[in-house]
Every structure is written in C-alpha cells, then in structure tokens.
Write a protein that holds these residues in place. Structure first.
Motif: not given
Length: 272
Positions: A242-247, A254-259, A264-265
């Motif tokens: 995940c591009g945000h939490c890096e988990e 995955m919601y999309n390729s980034m998050y 996302a929620t």
C-alpha cells in the motif's frame, strides 16, 4: 528425496507386509497415522475446497491401509517385522528371480521404548536405500542400478531393467509448497498450481477461493516445482504494498494499484 518411495505411497498400494506383536503393530500404525497422514490432513482442513475435500478423502482411506498391510501379497516389496527384534527387509526382483536385502535392524528392542525404534524404522522406510524412482522411465528400480550422478537407470538402460511392482504416481513430496498466495498440490495425474483469491459475497464476509493458474507434469521434482512457483510469484506479484500505510498485503485487499481498502476508506473516504 524426490526419487524415493514415501511411507504413504507404500501403504497405499500394498507394498508393505507387517508381522509381529500386536502392541508394536498398533504403535506403528498410530505413529504412521499421526506423522505421515494426519499432519497433512490437518493442514488441508484449514483450507476451503478443493483441499478440504481432499483431506476427507485421505482420512476415509487410512483404516484400509492397515488391513492391506496385514496380508501377504505378490506386490509386497517390504516386509516389516516387529518382534523382539525390529527389521525391514526389501524384496528385490531381478532377471534371476528375487532376493532379500536387510535395510533396517534393531535387536532386543526395549518394549517400554519401542516407539523410538518404530520412529527410526519409519524414517528408514520413508528414505529407503533399496530402490529409487528413475526420472526417465518413472519406474521403481533396484538402487544397485542407479546412475552414479543422476536419478536414472545406469547407462540410461531403462528397457533392460526389472521394474518393481510399484507406481510412482502415489509418491508425493510436492505438497506443502506455498509462496505468497500461490500453492502447489499434486494428484495422481498432474501437479496443480493454485492462486488464492478472496471473493466478497457480502461486504464484510470474505471467502477464500483457489484458482488453478497452471498445471505441471507429474514427474517434476520438488525443486523444479518450487522454481515454477517462484516464477509465477514474480510474474503475478500477488503481494502488493500500500502506498499509504506501506503494509504488504494480498492483491485482493487492494482498492487499486496504489492503496489498500482500509486506507481507501479510512484516509481517502472511499465508499464501496
């Protein structure tokens, strides 16, 4: 290891004949059930179908193996004696008839410590030096005719070798290969490689399913199958970051390729 019969494969096709004191025979089968069958069954039962159904199939046949091992059969290649002394004797077919080869012996077994000798006996049976499975003709061959640096008949003379009464299809040292959501399982015809996926029949009730993404020839060794699984992991990349939490999580979360769905929620106020 891939070229040797397993305890399971020997019991499944009447290759073992067992005699001796009933107490020792009971201990032998109790150990075999736990070590060589139920460990596998418990693992499979943690999954959904098709693995759960496979576990039930194996479990339903275990009691039959004991019955088969109690009768002399022309297909027997091992005789296990559990008397005052423990022995495994291999019956090896050749162009000149048959001969016996002692592959394990424990003299004057202490009845109170018999289980330790039974475990040692099973380890020898599981990795017996008497035979090998040729990787070219896929037959069980007398180990004296194994090529020096290859797992095949000496001088590649497969047609001249005496085949022992045994089917390599029952030998399974493949199962248990699992890497990043990709799993290999073997049946009597081929090796299936599965990708675990998560379906969402309800918003908060995920369901694990398994999709066959590749089939492989049944004769591949464990090392070769592990290599195939690694190639698929590199190609599919089922574990994403995940591009945000890096988990690092499975791609189905995955919601999309980034998050991931959680970020996302929770962070980006996505409603799904």
């Amino acid at each position: 290891m891939d070229t040797l019969p397993t305890v399971q494969s020997l019991l499944m096709q009447r290759s073992v004949f067992i005699t001796g004191h009933q107490k020792f025979i009971d201990q032998f089968f109790e150990h075999v059930r736990e070590r060589y069958f139920y460990t596998r069954i418990r693992e499979l039962k943690t999954f959904t179908d098709p693995f759960n159904s496979l576990a039930k199939h194996i479990e339903s046949h275990i009691n039959a193996f004991r019955y088969l091992a109690s009768e002399v059969d022309k297909e027997n290649i091992y005789h296990i004696e559990l008397e005052a002394d423990f022995r495994i004797t291999a019956t090896i077919r050749s162009h000149n008839g048959t001969h016996k080869k002692l592959i394990y012996e424990k003299l004057n077994v202490n009845p109170s410590r018999a289980i330790h000798s039974i475990k040692a006996l099973c380890r020898v049976l599981h990795n017996s030096p008497a035979f090998f499975i040729c990787q070219k003709c896929h037959q069980l061959i007398d180990a004296d005719f194994k090529a020096q640096n290859e797992s095949c008949c000496t001088y590649n003379a497969c047609n001249n070798m005496v085949k022992q009464p045994f089917s390599f299809c029952f030998v399974n040292r493949i199962n248990g290969i699992y890497h990043d959501g990709i799993r290999a399982e073997r049946d009597c015809e081929q090796i299936h490689v599965y990708l675990s996926r998560t379906e969402w029949p309800h918003p908060h009730q995920p369901k694990k399913v398994y999709e066959v993404i590749k089939t492989l020839p049944i004769h591949l060794t464990r090392k070769e199958v592990e290599h195939e699984v690694e190639l698929l992991v590199d190609e599919i990349k089922p574990i994403k970051q995940c591009g945000h939490c890096e988990e690092k999580i499975h791609m189905d979360f995955m919601y999309n390729s980034m998050y991931c769905y959680d970020c996302a929620t929770r962070v980006y106020n996505v409603v799904y």
